[in-house]
Each structure stands twice: as structure tokens, then as C-alpha cells.
Design a protein around this motif. Structure first.
Motif, PDB file in Angstrom:
ATOM      1  N   GLY A  94       0.812  -1.212   0.000  1.00 48.54           N
ATOM      2  CA  GLY A  94       0.000   0.000   0.000  1.00 48.54           C
ATOM      3  C   GLY A  94       0.843   1.258   0.000  1.00 48.54           C
ATOM      4  N   ILE A  95       1.866   1.271   0.826  1.00 45.18           N
ATOM      5  CA  ILE A  95       2.774   2.422   0.873  1.00 45.18           C
ATOM      6  C   ILE A  95       3.446   2.611  -0.481  1.00 45.18           C
ATOM      7  N   ALA A  96       3.940   1.500  -1.062  1.00 45.58           N
ATOM      8  CA  ALA A  96       4.628   1.583  -2.355  1.00 45.58           C
ATOM      9  C   ALA A  96       3.685   2.099  -3.442  1.00 45.58           C
ATOM     10  N   ALA A  97       2.466   1.573  -3.478  1.00 45.28           N
ATOM     11  CA  ALA A  97       1.504   1.981  -4.515  1.00 45.28           C
ATOM     12  C   ALA A  97       1.096   3.439  -4.357  1.00 45.28           C
ATOM     13  N   LEU A  98       0.840   3.863  -3.133  1.00 43.89           N
ATOM     14  CA  LEU A  98       0.441   5.255  -2.908  1.00 43.89           C
ATOM     15  C   LEU A  98       1.586   6.228  -3.210  1.00 43.89           C
ATOM     16  N   ALA A  99       2.801   5.832  -2.859  1.00 45.66           N
ATOM     17  CA  ALA A  99       3.962   6.686  -3.134  1.00 45.66           C
ATOM     18  C   ALA A  99       4.218   6.778  -4.633  1.00 45.66           C
ATOM     19  N   GLU A 100       4.094   5.657  -5.334  1.00 38.98           N
ATOM     20  CA  GLU A 100       4.357   5.634  -6.769  1.00 38.98           C
ATOM     21  C   GLU A 100       3.374   6.512  -7.519  1.00 38.98           C
ATOM     22  N   ASN A 101       2.148   6.563  -7.058  1.00 39.17           N
ATOM     23  CA  ASN A 101       1.127   7.390  -7.698  1.00 39.17           C
ATOM     24  C   ASN A 101       1.114   8.831  -7.208  1.00 39.17           C
ATOM     25  N   GLY A 102       2.034   9.174  -6.300  1.00 39.66           N
ATOM     26  CA  GLY A 102       2.111  10.534  -5.790  1.00 39.66           C
ATOM     27  C   GLY A 102       1.015  10.880  -4.798  1.00 39.66           C
ATOM     28  N   ARG A 103       0.343   9.871  -4.264  1.00 41.18           N
ATOM     29  CA  ARG A 103      -0.758  10.118  -3.335  1.00 41.18           C
ATOM     30  C   ARG A 103      -0.283  10.396  -1.913  1.00 41.18           C
ATOM     31  N   ILE A 104       0.923   9.947  -1.598  1.00 42.11           N
ATOM     32  CA  ILE A 104       1.557  10.304  -0.328  1.00 42.11           C
ATOM     33  C   ILE A 104       2.953  10.834  -0.646  1.00 42.11           C
ATOM     34  N   PRO A 105       3.423  11.819   0.110  1.00 40.03           N
ATOM     35  CA  PRO A 105       4.723  12.431  -0.201  1.00 40.03           C
ATOM     36  C   PRO A 105       5.891  11.512   0.154  1.00 40.03           C
ATOM     37  N   PRO A 106       6.924  11.519  -0.671  1.00 42.79           N
ATOM     38  CA  PRO A 106       8.067  10.639  -0.437  1.00 42.79           C
ATOM     39  C   PRO A 106       8.838  10.949   0.847  1.00 42.79           C
ATOM     40  N   GLU A 107       8.800  12.189   1.300  1.00 44.41           N
ATOM     41  CA  GLU A 107       9.596  12.544   2.479  1.00 44.41           C
ATOM     42  C   GLU A 107       9.111  11.891   3.772  1.00 44.41           C
ATOM     43  N   GLY A 108       7.937  11.317   3.803  1.00 36.38           N
ATOM     44  CA  GLY A 108       7.433  10.662   5.010  1.00 36.38           C
ATOM     45  C   GLY A 108       7.678   9.164   5.051  1.00 36.38           C
ATOM     46  N   GLN A 109       8.400   8.643   4.078  1.00 32.41           N
ATOM     47  CA  GLN A 109       8.582   7.196   3.964  1.00 32.41           C
ATOM     48  C   GLN A 109       9.241   6.577   5.199  1.00 32.41           C
ATOM     49  N   ALA A 110      10.270   7.185   5.718  1.00 32.99           N
ATOM     50  CA  ALA A 110      10.968   6.636   6.894  1.00 32.99           C
ATOM     51  C   ALA A 110      10.048   6.601   8.107  1.00 32.99           C
ATOM     52  N   ASP A 111       9.231   7.635   8.288  1.00 37.36           N
ATOM     53  CA  ASP A 111       8.293   7.658   9.409  1.00 37.36           C
ATOM     54  C   ASP A 111       7.218   6.584   9.253  1.00 37.36           C
ATOM     55  N   ARG A 112       6.722   6.397   8.046  1.00 41.81           N
ATOM     56  CA  ARG A 112       5.719   5.361   7.802  1.00 41.81           C
ATOM     57  C   ARG A 112       6.286   3.978   8.107  1.00 41.81           C
ATOM     58  N   LEU A 113       7.477   3.753   7.616  1.00 39.11           N
ATOM     59  CA  LEU A 113       8.153   2.476   7.845  1.00 39.11           C
ATOM     60  C   LEU A 113       8.366   2.240   9.339  1.00 39.11           C
ATOM     61  N   GLY A 114       8.863   3.239  10.034  1.00 41.78           N
ATOM     62  CA  GLY A 114       9.106   3.112  11.467  1.00 41.78           C
ATOM     63  C   GLY A 114       7.834   2.839  12.256  1.00 41.78           C
ATOM     64  N   LEU A 115       6.764   3.546  11.941  1.00 43.83           N
ATOM     65  CA  LEU A 115       5.499   3.357  12.630  1.00 43.83           C
ATOM     66  C   LEU A 115       4.954   1.949  12.394  1.00 43.83           C
ATOM     67  N   LEU A 116       4.967   1.518  11.163  1.00 49.79           N
ATOM     68  CA  LEU A 116       4.465   0.193  10.831  1.00 49.79           C
ATOM     69  C   LEU A 116       5.260  -0.893  11.548  1.00 49.79           C
ATOM     70  N   VAL A 117       6.560  -0.789  11.519  1.00 47.47           N
ATOM     71  CA  VAL A 117       7.411  -1.788  12.175  1.00 47.47           C
ATOM     72  C   VAL A 117       7.157  -1.792  13.685  1.00 47.47           C
ATOM     73  N   SER A 118       7.080  -0.633  14.300  1.00 49.58           N
ATOM     74  CA  SER A 118       6.871  -0.591  15.750  1.00 49.58           C
ATOM     75  C   SER A 118       5.532  -1.183  16.149  1.00 49.58           C
ATOM     76  N   ARG A 119       4.514  -1.030  15.320  1.00 45.57           N
ATOM     77  CA  ARG A 119       3.185  -1.577  15.634  1.00 45.57           C
ATOM     78  C   ARG A 119       3.106  -3.081  15.405  1.00 45.57           C
ATOM     79  N   LEU A 120       3.770  -3.558  14.365  1.00 46.28           N
ATOM     80  CA  LEU A 120       3.637  -4.973  14.010  1.00 46.28           C
ATOM     81  C   LEU A 120       4.714  -5.870  14.613  1.00 46.28           C
ATOM     82  N   ALA A 121       5.886  -5.319  14.833  1.00 44.39           N
ATOM     83  CA  ALA A 121       6.991  -6.182  15.294  1.00 44.39           C
ATOM     84  C   ALA A 121       7.780  -5.565  16.435  1.00 44.39           C
ATOM     85  N   GLY A 122       7.203  -4.629  17.138  1.00 44.88           N
ATOM     86  CA  GLY A 122       7.934  -4.009  18.234  1.00 44.88           C
ATOM     87  C   GLY A 122       8.445  -5.055  19.209  1.00 44.88           C
ATOM     88  N   ASP A 123       9.757  -5.095  19.395  1.00 42.77           N
ATOM     89  CA  ASP A 123      10.357  -6.094  20.295  1.00 42.77           C
ATOM     90  C   ASP A 123      10.176  -5.702  21.733  1.00 42.77           C
TER      91      ASP A 123
END
Length: 190
Positions: free
Chosen positions: A161-190
Motif C-alpha cells: 500500500g505504501i509503495a503503490a500510494l507513493a508511486e502514484n504521488g498520493r503520499i509524499p516521499p519525504e514521510g517514507q521513513a516515518d511510515r516504515l518506522g510506525l508500521l514496524v513498531s506496531r507490528l513487530a515491536g520487540d
């Protein structure tokens, strides 16, 4: 098997690969709408009947390209995952590699995930390269976790979803690291 039969099979495999490579290159340069059997036949310098002896149309060519892409993606995800240890770092590495792959190979990514093909996901007929990709997401979560497969599916879906939305310009590229970090912390937070 005779030497002549072996040579013919080798030549057939080489022509097959030449067609797939030409389709990938043309799609990367001009988009999938530019990939036609006529243009591919011209590009590989074979007649359209020879091309059709390898593939029954553009969809079959896109499927072959997608299968190559799944092999490449599985390798890239595995390499990324093996550089770290722990659930969260593994998922972060896999997610980062996945998103980079989508950005670096947009036409290949489209063939794999966006354009219609007969490749079956989460099915008894799922091809091994696709299962290998899923296995890399699965490997990010502890084997004893009863939600392991669900977490892998949700992770892959979210990264797609992130890749598709970014590729279509629907979400800005500068937030990619934050999106990745949030997703990882929610799904796999150790």
C-alpha cells in the motif's frame, strides 16, 4: 537426450529469456503500454510466430517478467533480513528493501503486483518464487507466534500500500521513513 535436442532446448531457453529481457527493458523505458508482441518481435529480431511459440500473448510475457521479479525480490528481502537480528530490525530491513525495490524497478513492480496476471497469491497454486517472498516476511516473526502468518500478510499488504500510494504521488516521499518506522513498531515491536 541427443546433442541436437539439447542444443534446440538451449536455443529455445535463450530465445525465451531474450524475449523476457526485451519486455522488461521496453517496459522500464516506455511503460507496459509500449510492450506489444509486434514491438517485441522487432526488438528481438524474430517473427511474431516465433514469439508466439514461446508466449501466448502479452499477459504470458508479463507473467514471465513477474516471476523473474519475484525471484529478485525474494533474494533482495533475504539479503536485507539476514543483515540484522530481531523481529523489529528484520521487518524494518525487509520493509525498506521492499519499498526500495518498488521505487527502483517500477515497471517490474507493476508486472508483479498491479497489472492483471494469472499469478495466484495465497493459494495452493502459488508459485515458489512468490512463496519465497512471503517466507521472508514470515521469517520476521517468531515461529511460536500464533499470528505469525497474519502478521506477515498484513506487513506485506501495508508495504505494498505504501509503495503503490507513493508511486502514484498520493503520499509524499519525504514521510517514507516515518511510515516504515510506525508500521514496524506496531507490528513487530520487540
Amino acid at each position: 537426450m541427443s546433442a541436437i535436442t539439447e542444443r534446440r532446448e538451449r536455443e529455445h531457453a535463450q530465445r525465451h529469456q531474450l524475449i523476457v529481457t526485451a519486455a522488461r527493458e521496453l517496459a522500464e523505458a516506455e511503460g507496459w503500454e509500449a510492450v506489444t508482441t509486434r514491438r517485441l518481435a522487432e526488438r528481438v529480431e524474430y517473427s511474431q510466430p516465433v514469439l508466439y511459440s514461446h508466449f501466448h500473448g502479452k499477459e504470458a510475457i508479463m507473467r514471465a517478467v513477474a516471476m523473474e521479479g519475484f525471484v529478485e525480490l525474494a533474494d533482495r528481502l533475504r539479503e536485507a533480513r539476514l543483515t540484522v537480528s530481531g523481529q523489529a530490525p528484520a521487518l524494518h530491513a525487509v520493509g525498506s528493501a521492499y519499498l526500495a525495490f518498488a521505487v527502483e524497478r517500477p515497471a517490474l513492480y507493476q508486472a508483479m503486483f498491479v497489472l492483471p496476471t494469472d499469478v495466484k497469491f495465497a493459494h495452493a497454486e502459488t508459485p515458489p518464487p512468490l512463496l519465497a517472498c512471503f517466507g521472508e516476511f514470515l521469517s520476521c516473526f517468531a515461529e511460536g507466534n500464533p499470528q505469525r502468518e497474519l502478521l506477515a500478510e498484513v506487513s506485506w499488504s501495508a508495504f505494498h500500500g505504501i509503495a503503490a500510494l507513493a508511486e502514484n504521488g498520493r503520499i509524499p516521499p519525504e514521510g517514507q521513513a516515518d511510515r516504515l518506522g510506525l508500521l514496524v513498531s506496531r507490528l513487530a515491536g520487540d
